[in-house]
Motif scaffolding. Structure first.
Motif, PDB file in Angstrom:
ATOM      1  N   ASP A 297     -44.257  57.698  25.552  1.00 32.99           N
ATOM      2  CA  ASP A 297     -45.649  57.739  24.972  1.00 32.99           C
ATOM      3  C   ASP A 297     -45.929  56.332  24.406  1.00 32.99           C
TER       4      ASP A 297
ATOM      5  N   VAL B  47     -41.560  58.823  21.874  1.00 30.17           N
ATOM      6  CA  VAL B  47     -42.778  58.191  21.453  1.00 30.17           C
ATOM      7  C   VAL B  47     -42.446  56.778  21.174  1.00 30.17           C
TER       8      VAL B  47
ATOM      9  N   THR C  59     -47.033  56.755  15.566  1.00 30.27           N
ATOM     10  CA  THR C  59     -48.363  56.479  14.640  1.00 30.27           C
ATOM     11  C   THR C  59     -48.506  57.132  13.361  1.00 30.27           C
TER      12      THR C  59
ATOM     13  N   ILE D 104     -48.944  55.313  23.161  1.00 23.34           N
ATOM     14  CA  ILE D 104     -50.310  55.613  22.785  1.00 23.34           C
ATOM     15  C   ILE D 104     -50.942  54.577  21.700  1.00 23.34           C
TER      16      ILE D 104
ATOM     17  N   PHE E 253     -46.453  63.023  15.967  1.00 22.66           N
ATOM     18  CA  PHE E 253     -46.765  62.972  17.182  1.00 22.66           C
ATOM     19  C   PHE E 253     -45.878  63.412  18.196  1.00 22.66           C
TER      20      PHE E 253
ATOM     21  N   ASN F 197     -44.071  54.281  19.840  1.00 22.99           N
ATOM     22  CA  ASN F 197     -44.770  53.717  18.476  1.00 22.99           C
ATOM     23  C   ASN F 197     -45.289  54.986  17.694  1.00 22.99           C
TER      24      ASN F 197
ATOM     25  N   SER G  66     -58.251  62.531  26.394  1.00 22.19           N
ATOM     26  CA  SER G  66     -57.448  61.781  25.260  1.00 22.19           C
ATOM     27  C   SER G  66     -55.977  61.715  25.453  1.00 22.19           C
ATOM     28  N   GLY G  67     -55.133  61.198  24.760  1.00 21.60           N
ATOM     29  CA  GLY G  67     -53.870  61.122  24.800  1.00 21.60           C
ATOM     30  C   GLY G  67     -53.237  62.256  25.210  1.00 21.60           C
ATOM     31  N   THR G  68     -53.340  63.274  24.424  1.00 22.09           N
ATOM     32  CA  THR G  68     -52.993  64.536  24.660  1.00 22.09           C
ATOM     33  C   THR G  68     -52.929  65.126  26.100  1.00 22.09           C
TER      34      THR G  68
ATOM     35  N   CYS H 233     -53.435  56.001  26.110  1.00 22.30           N
ATOM     36  CA  CYS H 233     -54.952  56.244  25.907  1.00 22.30           C
ATOM     37  C   CYS H 233     -55.728  54.984  25.641  1.00 22.30           C
TER      38      CYS H 233
ATOM     39  N   GLN I 243     -58.091  54.603  23.019  1.00 22.84           N
ATOM     40  CA  GLN I 243     -58.775  54.210  21.796  1.00 22.84           C
ATOM     41  C   GLN I 243     -57.911  53.219  20.851  1.00 22.84           C
ATOM     42  N   LYS I 244     -56.902  52.592  21.216  1.00 23.25           N
ATOM     43  CA  LYS I 244     -55.905  52.004  20.397  1.00 23.25           C
ATOM     44  C   LYS I 244     -55.865  50.432  20.661  1.00 23.25           C
TER      45      LYS I 244
HETATM   46  N1  PLP Z   1     -49.289  60.307  20.527  1.00 20.18           N
HETATM   47  C1  PLP Z   1     -49.542  59.521  19.378  1.00 20.18           C
HETATM   48  C2  PLP Z   1     -48.455  58.495  19.301  1.00 20.18           C
HETATM   49  C3  PLP Z   1     -50.810  59.224  18.931  1.00 20.18           C
HETATM   50  O1  PLP Z   1     -50.761  58.148  17.919  1.00 20.18           O
HETATM   51  C4  PLP Z   1     -51.614  60.198  19.201  1.00 20.18           C
HETATM   52  C5  PLP Z   1     -52.926  60.145  18.356  1.00 20.18           C
HETATM   53  O2  PLP Z   1     -53.342  59.249  17.705  1.00 20.18           O
HETATM   54  C6  PLP Z   1     -51.461  61.018  20.153  1.00 20.18           C
HETATM   55  C7  PLP Z   1     -50.286  61.175  20.777  1.00 20.18           C
HETATM   56  C8  PLP Z   1     -52.460  61.975  20.692  1.00 20.18           C
HETATM   57  O3  PLP Z   1     -53.638  61.328  21.211  1.00 20.18           O
HETATM   58  P1  PLP Z   1     -55.024  62.037  21.522  1.00 20.18           P
HETATM   59  O4  PLP Z   1     -55.328  62.303  19.911  1.00 20.18           O
HETATM   60  O5  PLP Z   1     -55.921  60.828  21.892  1.00 20.18           O
HETATM   61  O6  PLP Z   1     -55.029  63.133  22.113  1.00 20.18           O
END
Ligand code: PLP
Length: 385
Positions: free
Chosen positions: A170, A139, A143, A172, A90, A141, A63-65, A193, A195-196
């Motif tokens: 980031d 970061v 979220t 993501i 985030f 954007n 995942s993004g994490t 990552c 999924q967006k």
């Molecule tokens: N960073 C941002 C800006 C995010 O929106 C998210 C998840 O929505 C993350 C990090 C964490 O990503 P993940 O939930 O895929 O690990």
């Protein structure tokens, strides 16, 4: 089972186009065979323009994490100082991770309505005359708030301070939705990552890596194994992975890249900008407030809508889910219950937005939030123009 399609209007995971779903449904192949190498070399090459880079991009099964962690452990050493900004939920989680890994975080407080202030970046770096800060974490954007930080201005602030810190960004929830340029903006590691904006299911994490970050990796001493770039970059040269790759998601990625290429990234970004403008027109038309407080920082991927103290944003979301089968993003962390988030990124067109906003308006009315029904008309006018 409910008739019609569920409206997945959270700011990710986003709706996966049918073409991408079909691509993922192909048989899994030998990941050490020639067909896999062809697939991997193809996606590793075609992902670069999406990041705006000619350098390497590592694609993890994560995942993004995970991609956050990869960026930190490959470039930094225990006790290194990093500069981070409280732009929202985030950014706060990424700070927690950095601390957990043994980094010393200078965390600039924020009100969750603004992005990173380039002037503060300049000020903090100018004060760091001994160059203890090894990296600036941004970061792009947020979220959780719908605020997009101005990365080129942040880069310019680092340059003005003549500071050697790495810039880790980031993307993501911006990559493939909001204009982004890893090389041109002088970013050292870009994290993303699947999924967006890339319109894939969750499961792929990305690091785009600058030459300066590769050089930093040589001396970085944070412990790492799974996330280590070195074996990846070596195996990727030949189209292979140091461990079992996420084959079927890579099929999906190839298809998603074809979609982005056929529309063209400038058109993809313009589409998102337009949908975001129409969404803000609806929110303001309803007489409600957009959480983002700076006109220069509105997110084109999502809009967070702020309700007054008397109305519970989670109740509005629940009504919209129950009555109209649409998922909206919850308020996270400090803004829990105060905001709901409308995702307008990924595989999304004018009528998807019109349907989404209609559902939101009806939900607000059913929840007893006083709104002007002219909100929808204001959005449609933006779409028609
Ligand atoms: N960073 C941002 C800006 C995010 O929106 C998210 C998840 O929505 C993350 C990090 C964490 O990503 P993940 O939930 O895929 O690990």
């Amino acid at each position: 089972m409910r008739a019609g399609r569920h409206f997945l209007q959270i700011p990710g995971p986003t709706n996966v186009p049918d073409r991408v779903l079909r691509a993922i449904a192909q048989p899994t192949i030998d990941h050490r065979g020639p067909d896999f190498a062809e697939l991997a070399l193809d996606v590793l090459r075609r992902i670069k323009p999406v990041f705006g880079t000619s350098g390497p991009v590592v694609i993890y099964p994560s995942s993004g994490t995970g991609a956050w962690e990869a960026a930190l452990v490959n470039t930094l050493s225990p006790g290194d100082h990093v500069l981070a900004f409280e732009t929202g939920h985030f950014a706060t989680l990424w700070r927690d991770m950095a601390e957990g890994l043994g980094l010393v975080v200078d965390f600039v407080p924020g009100d969750w309505r603004h992005g990173v202030d380039p002037a503060v970046v300049a000020e903090r770096l100018a004060a760091d005359t001994r160059h203890r800060i090894a990296a600036v974490m941004v970061v792009h954007n947020e979220t959780s708030t719908g605020v997009t930080s101005r990365v080129p201005e942040i880069r310019a602030a680092i340059d003005r301070a003549d500071h050697p810190a790495l810039l880790l960004v980031d993307t993501i929830s911006s990559l493939g939705s909001i204009d982004y340029r890893h090389d041109e903006w002088g970013v050292d590691v870009t994290i993303s990552c699947s999924q967006k904006g890339l319109m894939l299911p969750p499961g792929l994490g990305f690091n785009a890596i600058s030459e300066k970050a590769l050089a930093a990796a040589e001396g970085a001493r944070l412990p790492k194994s799974y996330w280590n770039w070195a074996p990846f970059l070596e195996a990727n040269e030949r189209g292979y992975y140091p461990y079992t790759p996420p084959t079927n998601l890579l099929y999906g990625l190839r298809e998603a890249l074809a979609l982005l290429e056929s529309e063209g990234l400038p058109a993809v970004f313009a589409r998102h900008d337009r949908h975001a403008a129409a969404t803000r027109a609806a929110v303001r038309g309803w007489g409600l407030e957009v959480l983002c407080a700076d006109e220069r920082e509105h997110s084109s991927a999502l809009t967070a809508v702020l309700l007054d103290e008397e109305h519970d944003a989670n109740k509005v979301r629940q009504i919209i889910l129950d009555r109209f089968d649409m998922s909206l993003g919850a308020g996270l962390g400090k803004v829990s219950g105060r905001v709901f988030r409308i995702g307008h990124l990924g595989d999304f067109n004018d009528l998807t937005l019109a349907g989404t906003l209609s559902g939101v308006q009806m939900g607000l009315e059913l929840a007893g939030v006083p709104v002007d029904p002219g909100g929808i008309r204001a959005a449609l006018e933006v779409l028609r123009a």
